[in-house]
Every structure is written in structure tokens, then in C-alpha cells.
Design a protein around this motif. Sequence first.
Motif, mmCIF file in Angstrom:
data_model
loop_
_atom_site.group_PDB
_atom_site.id
_atom_site.type_symbol
_atom_site.label_atom_id
_atom_site.label_comp_id
_atom_site.label_asym_id
_atom_site.label_seq_id
_atom_site.Cartn_x
_atom_site.Cartn_y
_atom_site.Cartn_z
ATOM 1 N N UNK A 170 7.492 6.069 -6.999
ATOM 2 C CA UNK A 170 6.886 4.752 -7.175
ATOM 3 C C UNK A 170 7.070 3.849 -5.967
ATOM 4 N N UNK A 171 8.286 3.803 -5.422
ATOM 5 C CA UNK A 171 8.531 2.880 -4.319
ATOM 6 C C UNK A 171 7.770 3.290 -3.060
ATOM 7 N N UNK A 172 7.642 4.594 -2.832
ATOM 8 C CA UNK A 172 6.882 5.068 -1.684
ATOM 9 C C UNK A 172 5.385 4.860 -1.911
ATOM 10 N N UNK A 173 4.922 5.095 -3.124
ATOM 11 C CA UNK A 173 3.520 4.858 -3.444
ATOM 12 C C UNK A 173 3.158 3.393 -3.257
ATOM 13 N N UNK A 174 4.078 2.491 -3.608
ATOM 14 C CA UNK A 174 3.814 1.064 -3.443
ATOM 15 C C UNK A 174 3.671 0.707 -1.967
ATOM 16 N N UNK A 175 4.527 1.290 -1.131
ATOM 17 C CA UNK A 175 4.433 1.016 0.313
ATOM 18 C C UNK A 175 3.122 1.556 0.877
ATOM 19 N N UNK A 176 2.737 2.738 0.428
ATOM 20 C CA UNK A 176 1.481 3.333 0.876
ATOM 21 C C UNK A 176 0.303 2.425 0.496
ATOM 22 N N UNK A 214 -5.898 7.013 -6.083
ATOM 23 C CA UNK A 214 -4.464 6.768 -6.197
ATOM 24 C C UNK A 214 -3.630 7.818 -5.533
ATOM 25 N N UNK A 215 -2.383 7.441 -5.240
ATOM 26 C CA UNK A 215 -1.449 8.390 -4.653
ATOM 27 C C UNK A 215 -0.202 8.505 -5.501
ATOM 28 N N UNK A 216 -0.146 7.788 -6.623
ATOM 29 C CA UNK A 216 1.053 7.815 -7.452
ATOM 30 C C UNK A 216 1.333 9.172 -8.045
ATOM 31 N N UNK A 217 0.303 10.026 -8.157
ATOM 32 C CA UNK A 217 0.537 11.344 -8.744
ATOM 33 C C UNK A 217 1.405 12.216 -7.868
ATOM 34 N N UNK A 223 -2.460 0.784 2.818
ATOM 35 C CA UNK A 223 -3.881 1.036 2.556
ATOM 36 C C UNK A 223 -4.669 -0.285 2.503
ATOM 37 N N UNK A 224 -4.013 -1.334 2.008
ATOM 38 C CA UNK A 224 -4.682 -2.633 1.962
ATOM 39 C C UNK A 224 -4.880 -3.215 3.356
ATOM 40 N N UNK A 225 -4.045 -2.782 4.314
ATOM 41 C CA UNK A 225 -4.118 -3.306 5.676
ATOM 42 C C UNK A 225 -4.964 -2.439 6.591
#
Length: 640
Positions: A75-81, A68-71, A85-87
Motif C-alpha cells: 500500500x505505501x509503495x502504491x501510494x507513492x507510485x 491501478x498498481x495496488x494489485x 503518476x499524478x506528476x
Amino acid sequence: MPQDNPFSTGSSEHFPGFPGITAALTSAETSRITGRGLWAAGGTVDPGAVRLGQTLAQALLGGTNGDGDGALLPAELAAYVQEVRALALPAYHRIEGAAGSGGDTENVRLSAFSFRQRGPGAHPLVVVPAGWTPFGWPLFFWSYLVLAHRGYHVLAYTPRGLGIPGLPSTSSGLVDVAGPHDWADGSAVIDFAVDHFAPSVIGFMGESYGSGISQLVAAHDDRVAAVVALSTWGNLATSLYDHNTRHLAAVKALLGLTGGPVESKFDEENQRILADFQADRNLDGVVEWGRKRAPESYLAQTNEKGTPTFFSNTWHESLFAVNQTLETFNGLDVPKRLNLWIGDHAAPEGPGLIGPPAVPGAYNLPMAEAYAWLDHHLKGEHNGVEDWPEVSSQVMFTYVTEPVPDPETGEPTGENRIVVPARRETATAWSEVTHGTERFGLTGDGGGGSDGRLVPPGGGPPTEETGWRRAFLAGVDTEATAMDAIMQTGRAEWAGNPKIYDTRKIDRRHAVAWTTDPLISSDGAEATARRIRGIPRVRLTVRSTATSASLYAHLLDVAEDDTARIISHEPLNVYGLTPEQDTTVTWKLQAAAYDIASGHRLMLVVDSKDPLYGDASVTWTQTVVGSPEDHPSFLELPLG
């Protein structure tokens, strides 16, 4: 091809991480960072921009909280990341650079980062050489996320020699200043990309130093299919030394951004060149060195390859002045685009390279157009780029601003913010920007500290137009300076706060000035009295009690209250003078797009010193400017 483990052998190495990246970024902090842009005081990189880029890299590559990168991210930037990452799969690399660099005793290893698209089939690749900073590729990490989200493989790297020892983003070797070893490194990076990504097509995108390297690699390697060059140069020689004038502040700022002392960052030849430049000696050798590193020197190769090339620059550029970029752009016979913006080096596109928009829902227009260029030329998208005119110019200070209130008291802070963007104009070619010229005569009245007059055609030739002389004491700076601080002043004007000059404070003992009457539009009805579009010229006749003199011209727009904003400037150093003998000189100021409001006055100030430059004046000697009958002095204004 690499496996899904980002630390797999063969293509990647374990990412050692950035020291001190443990505290999470908040959304408010991220907005403040991108709102400030790249630069801090003294031409240094803003620490917040460094922290943002390194935190993004740490979150993706450092294995924070396992997957994870949420730490570390809001939140909004972590969601974009996570979307990216999925792509695409991130990885850290050390790429073998070109063999045999001058002064390097072992193979150069380039620190690099990549995103590899997970989807099947071939994908286009964008290579991003980092800018000239001690922090390398992480600084523009946000742009790699954006590119990967748009479907590109991404391979970013730090050019040889740049970086702080111990940082994982530092590349080994010695800085070659965009020389042949950097071009060869670019080809080595392409070799690596072909082996590990099998891209369908390859483009280069660079900011500042990376933009010059991008052009030079493209000129020498026919595998590059498109280039985006942001805050770029065309001729490194004239960027650093033009009109017999050394751009000392620019070189000082650059030397402070390598990540170490000159002795450990450059080989002996480059150390000698830098020492000669700073000592004002052997400048022919400096010019030859700069031309070797000039994309302009390789226009024939670029034109033969037909490489589509996108330029972005600023009117008040302090590192790579706009005129030299124009010369290179005009020499390109390829699909091309030139965007010219208000501000200074990296002010327009910098925020869009380092992070998401400071205001939710907004976007960075300079970067949006850069990405559109890549999408058209690398992915074949019909997105309007095919219909773009070659040139788009933002007209200086035509934005609408409002005062910024103090969040606690509500009182004005003295700063403004833009509420309506500045107007942009397009042209089919740079040659179409200027429609005509207007020549203003300079008069000799102005004794006792008052100003001479700038007389437009048809204004009635004054008896003092020729045969006059005016003197000032040289070697002392005045209020007529190009900017208060390199890159900082331009960043402020990009944000809606151009430098305001009090023309009454310009010391006429150490400068001479000429001013028009209040200017009125030709039909008396329009709000704009003059549309300056292009490159102004000045002609003066000079003599000095010394054998050299500096003539630093500043063109100002003066309001009714005697405050002014700068339109353009340019220094000229004159050598080989003989006391009591005249020398006539003509030189070009930097290009501009500027509307002078009806009722405002145009002012030309000439003094002998500016903190940006190395001057040729001898302090307290007398410089005399004049207008002999056979060479009348003038200011030539380009009009659009």
C-alpha cells in the motif's frame, strides 16, 4: 509531444510485460530486498532486486487492473507510485541507436523507459544508462520514481547488447563495452529526448557501467550539463590491468552479467580482446582498448565543457579500484565532488537505487547527495552543494554496531547492525587528505615461521634493516586474501560486518609478514594511534628461482587477540627475473581512510596468490625478498 496515452505512437510502443510478474510484493518483502542491496552470491544480481524493479515497471506500464498498481505493490509503495503518476506520465520506448555498430547488421534499438512531467513549461531531464546487468533499466526503477517526484523528466535505457533475449528491457545489437558506439547511442538518446520532452537542461546519472557511459557521453556531447557517476571508473585499462596484474575475477563477474554467451554478445574485435585478456597475451592491445574507453582519456574535453561531475566510489572496490578513480578525479578541472565509502561496488548506493528505505523514515545518504548534486546543477537550487568541499571520505569501520538477535530465540546470530554511522571527513581537495608520511623499516628477523618487524622512524634502526633476505614458497594462496567473495565481502562490511582475519592462520611457508609493536598515539592519550589517510607504498627487493613472481601486499590492522581487519592491498606481478639477481620494486597500495586504535599493531603480509587476480608465480618455486643497503625495504604510511 506525446499524448497522455503512455502507448501512443511516435514516442512509445506497447509494453509487452515481464513474464512471471503476477504475485504482489508485500511491505516486508520490499524491506528485505532493499536491506540486502544489489548483489547475491558469485557477483550475481539479487533476484529480489530484479523482482522489485520489474514489478514496479509492470505496475506502471503493464496496465495491471486497468489503471491501478495496488494489485502488485504494498500500500505505501502504491501510494507513492500514484503520487508520481499524478506528476509525470510513464512510457515505454524503443529508441533507434547510432547507426553502423561494428558487427551489427541492422539498426540497434535501445529499450527505454521515461517519465514525462505533466506540468506546464520546460523541465530538466535526467538520462540514466542502465548498469552492466542482464536486466537493464528496470533494476533501478525506484530511482526514476524519485527523480520524477523531484520534478525531472526521466529517460532510462539499456545500453546496446545487454539483456536476456525476450525480456522487454533488452536492447538489440552487440555490447561495445562503453566504446564509441555507446557514446553515439547516448547522443541518439539525447536527440530523442530533445524531440519528445523539450527539456530545459540535461543531466546524466549512471551506476557502474552506466556511470562510465555517462562520463563518456558528457565528454563528447556538449548538451550534457551535469553528471552523477556512481561506483564509477576513470580508467578502464587500469581497472582491469594494473601493476602487470590482470583483475580476472572482475572480468569473470562482468562476463556473467551480459545476458548471454560471449559469442552472441560481442563483436569479433571485442571477443578477441576479452580472449587475449583471459589468456594473458597481447596485453598492450588490451590496454589500448581500455584507454579508449576511459573517461580519463577525454579529460581535456570534459574540462573544456566545464561539466560538473559527481563521483562515488568505495575503499575496497573490487571492480574499479579506487586509485584509478582518484587519478581521473584529480585531473578534472570542473565543479566536482568525490564521495568515498566503506564497502565494495554499489554497496552504498545500491539499496537506494532499487527501492525505498528498508527502515521507515530512513534514507540512503549516498543517493541523497547524488540527487542534491543534480538539483543544484540542473535546477539551480541553493541547497548547500555550492559550499561542499571537493572530497568526503568515510573512515573505515568507525561505525558503532550491535549484535543482531535471532527473532525467535533472542540469541546473537553472529551478525551486527550499525547503530551509529561511520564518521565522515572532508577536504578541499584530494591533495589535502594526506598531511605527511611515516616510513616503517622492514627487518629480516622472522625465521622459522615468525614475523619480521615494522620499525617506525625513531624506533632505533635494527642491524637487520638492510642486508637481509627472507624466502617463501610461491604459487599457493594463504589466508591473506583481499576478500572472501567479490562484492559480497564488501557488502557485509558496509552493513557493519567487516571480514575478520585470524593472522595466526596465515601460512608463513607461503607468505612473509612484518608487524609493528603495539602502536601508541604520539601523546599517549588519544584512542587512535595512527590516522591512515591516502595511498600507502611498499618497496621490496625480489629474486626468484623462476623468471617471474607475484608480490601481493595486504595491510592489516591487528587487535590484541591476533584477529585483524584489512586496511588496503594491491598485487604486483614482476617479470623478467634472473635467478640469483635482485630486482627492486616499489608499488602503491589502494587508498584508505583508516584509524588504527591505540594498542593495535600494523601488519604487512606479502604472498603470491589471490583469487581476485591472475598471478605470475610458478607454483613451488622460491621467492626471496630482501633489503640491500642501497635500496632498503620499507612500508610508507600516509597520515592525515
